[in-house]
Design an enzyme around this catalytic site. Structure first.
Site, PDB file in Angstrom:
ATOM      1  N   LYS A 170       0.853  -1.196   0.000  1.00  0.00           N
ATOM      2  CA  LYS A 170       0.000   0.000   0.000  1.00  0.00           C
ATOM      3  C   LYS A 170       0.884   1.239   0.000  1.00  0.00           C
ATOM      4  O   LYS A 170       1.897   1.269   0.680  1.00  0.00           O
ATOM      5  CB  LYS A 170      -0.912  -0.002   1.230  1.00  0.00           C
TER       6      LYS A 170
ATOM      7  N   LYS B  50       7.436   1.285   3.749  1.00  0.00           N
ATOM      8  CA  LYS B  50       7.280   2.197   4.900  1.00  0.00           C
ATOM      9  C   LYS B  50       5.875   2.192   5.484  1.00  0.00           C
ATOM     10  O   LYS B  50       5.669   2.633   6.616  1.00  0.00           O
ATOM     11  CB  LYS B  50       7.697   3.612   4.500  1.00  0.00           C
TER      12      LYS B  50
ATOM     13  N   SER C  81       9.886  14.133   2.805  1.00  0.00           N
ATOM     14  CA  SER C  81       9.419  14.540   1.475  1.00  0.00           C
ATOM     15  C   SER C  81       9.204  13.322   0.595  1.00  0.00           C
ATOM     16  O   SER C  81       8.913  13.434  -0.585  1.00  0.00           O
ATOM     17  CB  SER C  81      10.447  15.472   0.813  1.00  0.00           C
TER      18      SER C  81
ATOM     19  N   GLY D 276      19.223   3.397   3.824  1.00  0.00           N
ATOM     20  CA  GLY D 276      19.044   4.849   3.806  1.00  0.00           C
ATOM     21  C   GLY D 276      19.094   5.347   5.225  1.00  0.00           C
ATOM     22  O   GLY D 276      20.154   5.529   5.811  1.00  0.00           O
TER      23      GLY D 276
ATOM     24  N   GLY E 249      18.138   3.533   7.707  1.00  0.00           N
ATOM     25  CA  GLY E 249      18.519   2.386   8.527  1.00  0.00           C
ATOM     26  C   GLY E 249      17.377   1.603   9.137  1.00  0.00           C
ATOM     27  O   GLY E 249      17.598   0.555   9.746  1.00  0.00           O
TER      28      GLY E 249
ATOM     29  N   GLU F 201      24.135   0.277  -0.852  1.00  0.00           N
ATOM     30  CA  GLU F 201      24.204   1.735  -0.683  1.00  0.00           C
ATOM     31  C   GLU F 201      24.884   2.373  -1.891  1.00  0.00           C
ATOM     32  O   GLU F 201      25.850   1.842  -2.424  1.00  0.00           O
ATOM     33  CB  GLU F 201      24.991   2.065   0.596  1.00  0.00           C
TER      34      GLU F 201
ATOM     35  N   SER G 254      12.298  -2.424  -2.217  1.00  0.00           N
ATOM     36  CA  SER G 254      11.734  -1.574  -1.173  1.00  0.00           C
ATOM     37  C   SER G 254      10.561  -0.715  -1.608  1.00  0.00           C
ATOM     38  O   SER G 254       9.705  -0.372  -0.795  1.00  0.00           O
ATOM     39  CB  SER G 254      12.831  -0.685  -0.584  1.00  0.00           C
TER      40      SER G 254
ATOM     41  N   ASN H 214       7.797   3.866  -6.167  1.00  0.00           N
ATOM     42  CA  ASN H 214       7.288   5.223  -6.402  1.00  0.00           C
ATOM     43  C   ASN H 214       8.281   6.018  -7.260  1.00  0.00           C
ATOM     44  O   ASN H 214       9.276   6.546  -6.764  1.00  0.00           O
ATOM     45  CB  ASN H 214       7.027   5.927  -5.066  1.00  0.00           C
TER      46      ASN H 214
END
Length: 313
Positions: A47, A52, A77, A178, A180, A203, A302, A305
């Site tokens: 979703k 995240k 952001s 990023g 972490g 990374e 991950s 988007n």
């Protein structure tokens, strides 16, 4: 943090009604090119399009009823701004999102579409923190950090937990690094589910603060971050860094050309959309073929988007 194996299992049970148990995909072409057996955990299908959502939902669910009434606030952001907005909307909680006034309109529109109230500020960390602190004072909202919060970290780790529940005998899990939160959560999940599975962070060389932090033993920063992997420009936090420092197998850096090539390979061969940050993991696999040869590899894609007007190929 002292690991309680039950904690991440309880986290998964708690958030499951509000998130997708995302699909796991394979690609014979990528297996052939890498010389490994690769299993992709597709958080680009989560979703709001990224892992995240997991941490945002878990963090809100851990608040009291009174705290939820007053709302939550973060500064971001990117994907966490969208994740917190959608998670809060799902749970009928007000969400205040501090965003730099330079953030792309497409990201602002996404946050608004998910129900978040945007507070704009100048594009510096100091200004973002000041604006978020002001909302805490004015509204009584609870501040939730995108990656340096235990409930967020445990939520992010559930992606790896699901992957290990499906493919129990993985040799490695590769995840981007990023802020972490994802890599620390992934480490906690592997310690809980399969302690012999090793976690490797991917990374960009152009934003290699985590790589340097492992060497120095303290949290490093970046003076410049000219990387296409925009989700990985943030730095490690005081909570997740000790977990990473003590348990990660390695952090491997990849060049911009390697990230773009891996991203294009996923788009072309797997027919799915991933953002550059997600492609760093496959870039690491293809860069270090000897390390991973004939192994079972879990890769966490991950997010997906992407600004389609700014594709690198």
């Amino acid at each position: 943090m002292k690991l309680n194996p039950q904690e991440i299992l309880e986290t998964h049970k708690r958030i499951l009604p509000y998130v997708h148990n995302t699909p796991m995909l394979t690609s014979q072409t990528i297996n052939s090119q890498s010389g490994a057996q690769v299993f992709f955990k597709c958080e680009n299908f989560q979703k709001m399009g990224a892992f995240k959502m997991r941490g945002a939902v878990n963090a809100i669910l851990q608040l009291s009823d009174e705290e939820r009434k007053r709302g939550v606030v973060t500064h971001s952001s990117g994907n966490f701004a969208q994740a917190l907005s959608l998670a809060a909307k799902s749970l009928n909680v007000p969400a205040f999102v501090v965003m730099p006034n330079t953030a792309p309109q497409v990201k602002k529109d996404a946050v608004k579409g998910y129900g978040g109230e945007i507070i704009e500020c100048p594009p510096t960390l100091t200004d973002r923190e000041h604006a978020a602190n002001q909302i805490v004072l004015d509204k009584g909202a609870t501040f939730l950090h995108p990656s340096n919060n235990w409930d967020v970290i445990l939520g992010q780790g559930t992606a790896a937990l699901e992957l290990l529940s499906e493919i129990a005998d993985l040799d490695y899990i590769l995840t981007p690094v990023g802020g972490g939160g994802l890599v620390a959560g992934t480490i906690l999940a592997t310690l809980s589910k399969n302690p012999s599975c090793r976690v490797i962070g991917a990374e960009p060389s152009e934003a290699d603060d985590a790589y340097r932090s492992l060497i120095s033993g303290e949290i490093e920063t970046n003076t410049s971050t000219y990387t296409i992997a925009d989700g990985l420009k943030t730095q490690l936090g005081s909570l997740n860094f000790p977990v990473i420092r003590d348990h990660i197998d390695a952090i491997i850096r990849v060049e911009e050309t390697e990230i773009i090539a891996a991203m294009q390979l996923i788009w072309e061969r797997m027919k799915i959309i991933v953002e550059p940050s997600a492609a760093t993991t496959l870039a690491v696999l293809l860069k270090e073929k000897e390390r991973f040869a004939n192994k079972k590899i879990g890769i966490i894609l991950s997010g997906g988007n992407v600004d389609l007007k700014k594709l690198p190929f």
